[in-house]
Write a protein that holds these residues in place. Structure first.
Motif, short mmCIF file in Angstrom:
data_model
loop_
_atom_site.label_atom_id
_atom_site.label_comp_id
_atom_site.label_asym_id
_atom_site.label_seq_id
_atom_site.Cartn_x
_atom_site.Cartn_y
_atom_site.Cartn_z
N ASN A 89 -3.96 -0.42 -11.69
CA ASN A 89 -3.67 -1.07 -12.97
C ASN A 89 -2.95 -0.08 -13.87
OD1 ASN A 89 -5.03 -3.49 -12.30
ND2 ASN A 89 -6.99 -2.58 -12.89
N ASN A 90 -2.00 -0.58 -14.63
CA ASN A 90 -1.33 0.19 -15.69
C ASN A 90 -0.38 1.25 -15.13
OD1 ASN A 90 -3.19 -1.30 -17.18
ND2 ASN A 90 -4.60 0.43 -17.37
N TYR A 91 0.90 0.97 -15.21
CA TYR A 91 1.91 1.95 -14.83
C TYR A 91 3.22 1.61 -15.53
CZ TYR A 91 3.47 -1.59 -11.42
OH TYR A 91 3.90 -2.74 -10.81
N ALA A 92 4.15 2.57 -15.50
CA ALA A 92 5.49 2.36 -16.05
C ALA A 92 6.46 2.15 -14.91
CB ALA A 92 5.90 3.55 -16.91
N LEU A 93 7.48 1.33 -15.18
CA LEU A 93 8.48 1.02 -14.16
C LEU A 93 9.86 1.28 -14.75
CD1 LEU A 93 8.77 -0.21 -11.28
CD2 LEU A 93 9.03 -2.43 -12.38
N GLU A 94 10.61 2.15 -14.10
CA GLU A 94 11.95 2.49 -14.58
C GLU A 94 12.99 1.83 -13.69
OE1 GLU A 94 14.82 6.43 -15.21
OE2 GLU A 94 12.69 6.66 -14.70
N GLY A 95 13.95 1.12 -14.34
CA GLY A 95 15.05 0.52 -13.59
C GLY A 95 14.71 -0.77 -12.90
N ALA A 96 13.91 -1.62 -13.53
CA ALA A 96 13.58 -2.92 -12.94
C ALA A 96 14.78 -3.86 -13.02
CB ALA A 96 12.39 -3.54 -13.67
N LEU A 145 0.84 -1.20 0.00
CA LEU A 145 0.00 0.00 0.00
C LEU A 145 0.88 1.25 0.00
CD1 LEU A 145 -2.49 -1.41 2.59
CD2 LEU A 145 -3.21 -0.57 0.36
N TYR A 146 0.53 2.22 -0.85
CA TYR A 146 1.35 3.44 -0.96
C TYR A 146 0.46 4.67 -0.93
CZ TYR A 146 5.23 0.42 -2.37
OH TYR A 146 6.21 -0.53 -2.41
N ASP A 147 1.01 5.71 -0.34
CA ASP A 147 0.37 7.03 -0.36
C ASP A 147 1.00 7.80 -1.50
OD1 ASP A 147 -0.91 9.37 0.12
OD2 ASP A 147 0.10 9.82 2.02
N GLU A 148 0.46 7.65 -2.70
CA GLU A 148 1.03 8.25 -3.90
C GLU A 148 -0.05 9.01 -4.66
OE1 GLU A 148 4.55 5.04 -4.98
OE2 GLU A 148 2.62 4.86 -6.00
N ASP A 149 0.42 9.92 -5.50
CA ASP A 149 -0.49 10.64 -6.40
C ASP A 149 -0.66 9.80 -7.65
OD1 ASP A 149 -1.96 12.31 -7.95
OD2 ASP A 149 -0.43 13.88 -8.12
N VAL A 150 -1.81 9.19 -7.79
CA VAL A 150 -2.09 8.36 -8.95
C VAL A 150 -3.08 9.11 -9.84
CG1 VAL A 150 -2.91 6.11 -9.75
CG2 VAL A 150 -1.70 6.29 -7.56
N ASN A 151 -2.53 9.99 -10.62
CA ASN A 151 -3.34 10.78 -11.57
C ASN A 151 -4.49 11.50 -10.88
OD1 ASN A 151 -1.66 10.00 -13.60
ND2 ASN A 151 -3.12 8.60 -14.59
N GLY A 152 -4.30 11.90 -9.65
CA GLY A 152 -5.34 12.64 -8.95
C GLY A 152 -6.50 11.80 -8.48
N ILE A 194 16.31 -2.57 -16.55
CA ILE A 194 15.53 -2.23 -17.74
C ILE A 194 14.23 -1.59 -17.31
CG2 ILE A 194 16.48 -3.96 -19.32
CD1 ILE A 194 14.27 -5.83 -18.54
N ASP A 195 13.59 -0.93 -18.23
CA ASP A 195 12.29 -0.30 -17.97
C ASP A 195 11.18 -1.25 -18.39
OD1 ASP A 195 13.75 1.88 -17.19
OD2 ASP A 195 13.56 2.91 -19.12
N ALA A 196 10.03 -1.07 -17.79
CA ALA A 196 8.91 -1.98 -18.06
C ALA A 196 7.60 -1.21 -18.07
CB ALA A 196 8.86 -3.09 -17.01
N THR A 197 6.63 -1.79 -18.76
CA THR A 197 5.26 -1.29 -18.73
C THR A 197 4.36 -2.40 -18.21
OG1 THR A 197 5.65 0.17 -20.61
CG2 THR A 197 3.36 -0.30 -20.05
N PHE A 198 3.60 -2.09 -17.15
CA PHE A 198 2.70 -3.04 -16.52
C PHE A 198 1.27 -2.63 -16.86
CE2 PHE A 198 -0.23 -4.04 -13.12
CZ PHE A 198 0.13 -5.30 -12.68
N SER A 199 0.49 -3.57 -17.41
CA SER A 199 -0.90 -3.25 -17.74
C SER A 199 -1.79 -4.45 -17.47
CB SER A 199 -1.04 -2.81 -19.20
OG SER A 199 -0.60 -3.82 -20.09
N THR A 257 5.97 5.19 -12.42
CA THR A 257 5.34 6.43 -12.87
C THR A 257 3.98 6.07 -13.44
OG1 THR A 257 6.39 6.28 -15.05
CG2 THR A 257 7.52 7.61 -13.38
N TYR A 258 3.03 6.99 -13.27
CA TYR A 258 1.67 6.75 -13.73
C TYR A 258 1.38 7.64 -14.93
CZ TYR A 258 1.55 4.61 -9.12
OH TYR A 258 1.84 3.84 -8.02
N PHE A 259 0.44 7.20 -15.77
CA PHE A 259 0.12 7.94 -16.99
C PHE A 259 -1.39 7.98 -17.16
CE2 PHE A 259 1.74 3.64 -17.87
CZ PHE A 259 0.60 3.02 -18.37
N ASP A 260 -1.83 8.55 -18.27
CA ASP A 260 -3.26 8.77 -18.46
C ASP A 260 -4.06 7.48 -18.40
OD1 ASP A 260 -2.82 11.44 -18.67
OD2 ASP A 260 -2.84 11.49 -20.87
#
Length: 1006
Positions: A335-342, A243-250, A429-434, A321-324
């Motif tokens: 659901n759906n986020y990008a991961l940098e440096g996995a 569980l995280y206290d993060e800004d997920v696209n508002g 490497i970077d990854a995309t999780f969806s 990181t989160y996206f639209d």
């Protein structure tokens, strides 16, 4: 198989199936099931007629007869012919019974829970079977072809062996003196597993005969042999959830705390198992010409061997990181986020249980008078299991960066961990999780060669554990049955008996570890020429060609489906079939390390170290006496009795290389009553009450400290554990009609007075000097070196948010804490707990529609439903109990053809508690795993892991080609249903799939 049954000739018209249990009883009584008397006016209901039936119907009718005639509350399955239970697996056959659910291994039925409780006994002809623990032989290890019937006994009597909390599974074989003469049967099947796309044989043969020896009496013998070969696979995808206290696209999180649940550490594990089973059963029996008794010798042995090769890959670390397109489900899981440096880690596993077990008995039964029968038996049962557990791990290290670091290496000054950030030695490497729908997520990596390229993968470690479990029981029992006792009309018999057992259990574990080979191996150590060495997979391949393979299994996750491209399904690893020979793998590692500071001498067995903390040796003696009485008062029959049992336990562990022993003992008196009242000739009302007990498992009884290979988690028991104790009550209403038809309703209540409970603590232990901190967020931290913490405290990625590389910073911090003695081992300890309850109802309905015209007269069905409600002291439901379970069988049997469809459904149940990967996920979403009930962060549901709703459809068919030859076909999990596991919040974190299995074969009987 043709059977002659003697029962009422009256038949019952088809009953409309009730929509609810209440309406079923209304319809049951208001429409008058006794109307069958009107449908055969020319025949008196008390008249008996000889009816010949075959196959499925014969099996169900015989099971109905067993249930009706027993004084206890019992359900049963009966073989359709010699060596032919309704299913090819005992557990899978038992799941058709009310109140029974099964646990599977690779999709194959392995054990059962009875009314939600897994602490049961498995007996063979009324005596113990032995496996690795208390539960007896694994039901996939014992051939179903050996059995004529299996009973599930839910209300015990005093003469039954104690030790079942839920119930007793009583397996029965054909007795030689039951034969009419020479009998032989055999079958040969080919079984196809759709994930491995493999055909494998299953063969069974039974031969028996009866000889008239004249004045010497009668002698019978039966020999049965079973062989099974099987290659199957299990696919598993799982995450760690935090569980995280993060800004997920508002977005505002759909959790009580406002924290978002995020799946991380994407993991795929796929295991291919080759298992081979050989089993032999021989029964000899003799009776004198007077037929006043018999002597028997039973010999049963099973050998299970094979291999299990697993491939595993997971990614750790990285920055999200989160996206639209980022969304959350209704439970706040992202659901759906990008991961940098996995950081992606491949592994190979080899783990398989090889077991030799037997159950032998010599006994006799003798009628000394017409009223007095004496019986005695000496039995021996043993299980010897060997489980070699090996790992071969790779490390994603950038060869270019490593070589730069190696060139600048300074003896006595350079350190891999300290230099990690400066030289970017990790290959990330970077990854995309969806995620979409109910499929497993899509993982797409930025570098398509990252998981297969030789420049990215170095040899990290080779581990091997040699685990052996020995468990044996020797027992002697005597029983006396005095019929028509004391000339009292209502006292039909008095029984008394004695049983003594000696049990010996030993568990040993030896371990070899060659770890961190990519960073700790040096040449010329301690000299000015000291230099690091790392071996990449192409270097190893040059030394040992053909050592590696690129995993890409066919039919991966074809039941769940994937949400898109899934890069974790193809990667390079050490070959699993080579790892299955650990000695040969050790030789390769030995050659690789020759001339370095890690150089090895001798063989693998020479380098194995006894894990003293894991050793346990338990000796147990039990002494039991019982007395019971069978009574009959016109329409009422009762069996009342009591069993007294004394248990003495001696436990030995090794501390500082010396054995340390302790003792514990306790006594139990177990009264029981079973009452049957005939409401009418065909309607029975039953009541049963009993006290039951179940001893703690051997692993729970030993204070041995069993640690995993990464030295991050452990389990520990306690010698002074009391047994599970429960008081139970049953009320059952059963109505029998027509030829083998029945409808029943049972209510049950069980108060478990002494549950065992477990808690997780962070234990200080000197073994942590070799602890693997790659998954550093799962390493518990100590407040003071050498002092155990009752609470679990972890570092998280958020603690290092200000670092350039938060994951590397967290790794370095945890490694430093480890080196300072400030990391511990998450240890699950078993202790005496409080009480809990199980209550519910069972409904059963079985009918053969033989009143229908022509071919439709071969139709029939069997349905049962179980409702269970349970609660343990912490407020959670009990493990492995579904609130709603039902089974439906529809069959058609006519002329030479038989067809059956069987459907089983269970809604969600609590599978495990304090599950490591979701241990901070509770219903309050507090992101805490504290055990302190006074803390505002305490949540009893944290770590709860549920298996979600699941149904399974099975199919079987046969055709009697001739009087002696039958063609048979079976399909297990016909529609390919996976298993999905969810958190307390209700979102998935684990998906598993196993093969659909199809078989086709021939069966002959003479």
């Amino acid at each position: 198989m043709k059977r002659t049954l003697f029962r009422d000739t009256n038949t019952l018209p088809l009953i409309p199936f009730p929509m609810t249990l209440a309406s079923s009883l209304v319809i049951f009584f208001s429409q008058g099931l006794y109307a069958q008397e009107q449908s055969s006016g020319e025949t008196d209901a008390t008249m008996l007629e000889e009816i010949v039936v075959e196959g499925i119907r014969a099996s169900l009718e015989a099971a109905s007869d067993m249930k009706r005639d027993d004084s206890r509350i019992v359900d049963a399955i009966v073989a359709e012919d010699i060596g032919k239970l309704p299913d090819n697996n005992i557990a899978e056959a038992l799941q058709r019974i009310t109140g029974v659910s099964i646990n599977s291994d690779f999709g194959v039925g392995d054990s059962v829970s009875i009314r939600g409780l897994s602490q049961n006994r498995v007996e063979l002809n009324g005596r113990s079977t032995v496996g690795d623990e208390r539960d007896g032989v694994s039901l996939q290890d014992f051939p179903s072809s050996f059995l004529k019937a299996v009973e599930v006994i839910k209300s015990p009597t005093a003469d039954m062996i104690e030790g079942a909390l839920g119930g007793t599974v009583s397996m029965k074989t054909v007795r030689p003196l039951d034969l009419d003469g020479f009998t032989a049967a055999g079958s040969l099947d080919g079984e196809y597993a759709d994930k491995t796309e493999n055909w494998a044989p299953i063969a069974n043969i039974s031969i028996g005969n009866l000889w008239d020896l004249g004045e010497a009496g009668t002698f019978g013998a039966i020999a049965m042999y079973s062989y099974q070969d099987r290659e199957i696979r299990q696919d598993e995808y799982k995450n760690r959830v935090r569980l995280y206290d993060e800004d997920v696209n508002g977005l505002t999180a759909n959790t009580p705390s406002g924290l978002f649940a995020v799946r991380e550490q994407n993991t795929v594990e796929q295991y291919v198992e080759n298992r081979e089973r050989n089993a032999l059963n021989i029964s000899l029996q003799w009776a004198p010409t007077s037929e006043r008794g018999n002597v028997y010798l039973d010999l049963s042995t099973t050998e299970r061997s094979g291999s299990q090769n697993g491939s595993s890959i997971l990614d750790v670390g990285g920055t999200r990181t989160y996206f639209d397109g980022t969304t959350q489900d209704g439970n706040g899981q992202v659901n759906n986020y990008a991961l940098e440096g996995a950081f992606v880690i491949p592994k190979t596993w080899s783990d398989f249980r090889e077991t030799d077990s037997f159950s032998h008995a010599l006994g006799a039964e003798w009628d000394f008078t017409d009223s007095v029968t004496f019986s005695g038996e000496i039995s021996m049962a043993a299980s010897d299991s060997y489980r070699p557990d090996s790992e071969f791990n790779l490390r994603p290290v950038s060869r270019d960066d490593w070589e730069i670091w190696a060139e600048q290496y300074t003896p006595g000054a350079s350190d891999y961990d300290d230099d990690l950030s400066d030289f970017n030695l990790r290959h990330t490497i970077d990854a995309t999780f969806s995620q979409s729908g109910n499929s497993i997520p899509s993982i797409i990596y930025s570098d398509s060669n990252a998981l297969t390229g030789a420049d990215n993968l170095a040899i990290r470690a080779f581990y091997h554990d040699d685990i052996r479990t020995k468990n044996d029981e020797q027992a002697i029992r005597f029983d006396l049955d005095y019929k028509d006792a004391f000339n009292i009309d209502w006292l039909t018999s008095v029984k008394a008996g004695f049983r003594y057992t000696e049990n010996d259990y030993e568990f040993t574990q030896k371990r070899f570890r060659a770890d961190n080979l990519y960073r700790n191996v040096l040449t010329d150590e301690g000299t000015d020429n000291e230099a690091p060495i790392a071996v990449w997979i192409d270097d190893f391949e040059n030394m040992f060609p053909g050592s590696f393979e690129t995993i890409n299994h066919a039919n991966s996750f074809d039941q769940n489906g994937t949400s898109g491209q899934m890069d974790l399904l193809s990667y390079r690893i050490y070959r699993g079939d080579l790892l299955a020979n650990p000695s040969a793998t050790f030789d390769r590692i030995q050659q690789m390390l020759a001339g370095t500071n890690y150089a090895l001498t001798g063989s693998l067995s020479d380098n194995l170290e006894l894990q003293e903390g894991s050793y346990r040796d338990i000796a147990e003696q039990t002494t039991a006496f019982y007395i019971s009485a069978d009574m009959e008062f016109e329409r009422l029959r009762a069996t009342v009795g009591g069993r007294y049992v004394k248990t003495e336990i001696d436990s030995t562990v090794i501390v500082d290389s010396a054995p340390v022993s302790g003792s514990h003992s306790y006594n139990d008196f177990l009264p029981s009553v079973n009452i049957t009242y005939d409401l009418s000739e065909n309607t029975l009302l039953r009541f049963a009450g009993a006290k039951v007990m179940r001893r703690a498992d051997y692993a729970e009884l030993s204070p041995a400290f069993e640690v995993n290979s990464a030295i991050t988690a452990a389990t520990q028991g306690a010698l002074d554990l009391d047994p599970y104790r429960a008081t139970q009550f049953d009320l059952s209403l059963e109505h029998y009609f027509g030829q083998g038809n029945l409808v029943s309703l049972a209510l049950f209540y069980k108060d478990v007075e002494s549950f065992l409970s477990s808690t997780n603590t962070c234990v200080a232990n000197q073994q942590t000097t070799d602890q693997n901190v790659t998954e550093w967020e799962g390493i518990c931290l100590l407040e003071n070196a050498g002092e155990t913490n009752s609470d679990l405290v972890y570092s998280t990625l958020g603690d290092f948010a200000g670092a350039a590389n938060a994951d590397a910073a967290g790794f370095n911090y945890t490694a430093a804490q480890r080196d300072a003695g400030l990391t511990g081992i998450v240890t699950n300890r078993v202790t005496n707990g409080e009480n809990g309850t199980v209550e519910g109802l069972e409904f059963g309905y079985q009918q053969h529609f033989d009143f229908l015209p022509g071919i439709f007269s071969g139709l029939g069905m069997s349905f049962n439903y179980t409702y269970s409600k349970s609660e343990q002291p912490n407020g959670n439901m009990l493990l492995d109990i579904s609130e709603n379970t039902y089974n439906l069988q529809v069959y058609w049997e006519y002329s030479d053809f038989q067809v059956r469809l069987a459907y089983n459904f269970r809604d969600q149940f609590l599978d495990t508690e304090e599950e490591t990967r979701i241990q901070t996920i509770g219903g309050l979403a507090l992101n805490s795993a504290t055990n302190d009930e006074s803390s505002e962060l305490y949540d009893a549901t944290a770590g709860n892991n549920y298996r979600d709703d699941r149904g399974q459809l099975d199919f079987s068919a046969s055709w009697d080609a001739t009087e002696n030859l039958t063609v048979v076909a079976n399909a297990t999990n016909l529609t390919g249903e996976p298993s999905v596991y969810i958190t307390e919040l209700g979102s998935p974190w684990l998906y598993t799939e196993a093969d659909r299995r199809f078989s086709l074969g021939l069966r002959a009987s003479f």
